[in-house]
Design an enzyme around this catalytic site. Sequence first.
Site, PDB file in Angstrom:
ATOM      1  CE  LYS A   1      -3.845  -2.352   2.208  1.00  0.00           C
ATOM      2  NZ  LYS A   1      -4.475  -2.789   3.459  1.00  0.00           N
TER       3      LYS A   1
ATOM      4  CD  GLN B   1      -3.498  -4.431   6.708  1.00  0.00           C
ATOM      5  OE1 GLN B   1      -3.371  -3.488   5.938  1.00  0.00           O
ATOM      6  NE2 GLN B   1      -4.124  -5.543   6.360  1.00  0.00           N
TER       7      GLN B   1
ATOM      8  CG  ASP C   1      -9.777   0.157   4.949  1.00  0.00           C
ATOM      9  OD1 ASP C   1      -9.657  -0.177   3.750  1.00  0.00           O
ATOM     10  OD2 ASP C   1      -9.079  -0.325   5.870  1.00  0.00           O
TER      11      ASP C   1
END
Length: 287
Positions: free
Chosen positions: A53, A97, A120
């Site tokens: 990422k 994460q 997200d």
Amino acid sequence: MATLIDGKAQAAALRERIGIDTATLVDQTGVRPGLAVVIVGDDPASQVYVRNKGKQAEAAGFNSYTHRLTDDTSEDALKALIGELNADTDVHGILVQLPLPEQIDEQSVINTIAAEKDVDGFHIENVGRLSLGLPGFVPCTPLGCLKMIRNTGLELAGMEAVIVGRSNIVGKPMAALLLAQNCTVTIAHSRTYDLPAVCRRADILVAAVGRPGLIKGDWIKPGAIVIDVGINRITDVDGRNRLTGDVDFEAASEHAGHITPVPGGVGPMTIACLLANTLQAAQLAAT
Ligand code: NAD
């Protein structure tokens, strides 16, 4: 024989567009998109995702910030860091994460991210917005799936869509997105009575389970669009490790109209959509 949906190529094209739009944003406003990724603990798969990422964010012209915390980090300490990132005007997107260590309540942490930086799309406000059909951040994996489904060029309205798996990060948002495309949506899961029969109805079949080869070739309706979200690490008969999906790819390709491979399908599109969401967050912050 099915047409292969090349997620790798589609993701590369999307990243290229994001790179161009980023340069335009920087030129016109001086704002450079900033993505902060927080990782707690040293799960090897998570470390790989986070590195990818960061690399791809930088390649698109973003500022990338990685915060690595130890396994024993408390929920309060993690929330304090998120508070700092919320207040940092150089950061437009914050990603924590998952999974988090067990002493930390994931949803509670996610809900401390400012909704306008929740790239997200897991914050309760963005989940509600998606459900209500309001603009907001959409989770990256189902967003990438939708882009690939739309890129087939087929008219989606009225199609039967079956999603296998009802997780908050894939199955449920995927259902909301396909409903918004006027599909007739079914969510199947581990308690579904006759999974093969439900799958055989699907003009669009999205498999998001995490069981290698669960979906058999003769479960696929002729001509269906098949999207395989599953990422399963298996050991071949010759002892080699490889990634495989939830769909028996070879057999399903005999029936499907379009199909994604694993790897090279949903995975690359997921990260590209994270960049797209972060760029959008920066564009909104710049206006
Ligand atoms: P999850 O474990 O949260 O959910 C799995 C779902 O599958 C559950 O809703 C469960 O009811 C259903 N299920 C389990 N066994 C079943 C069965 N036998 N028949 C029907 N349904 C069954 O998983 P998740 O987080 O949604 O992830 C699913 C898969 O997608 C995993 O392999 C994961 O690694 C992968 N994934 C890939 C990406 C990507 O970027 N490509 C992103 C997220 C998840």
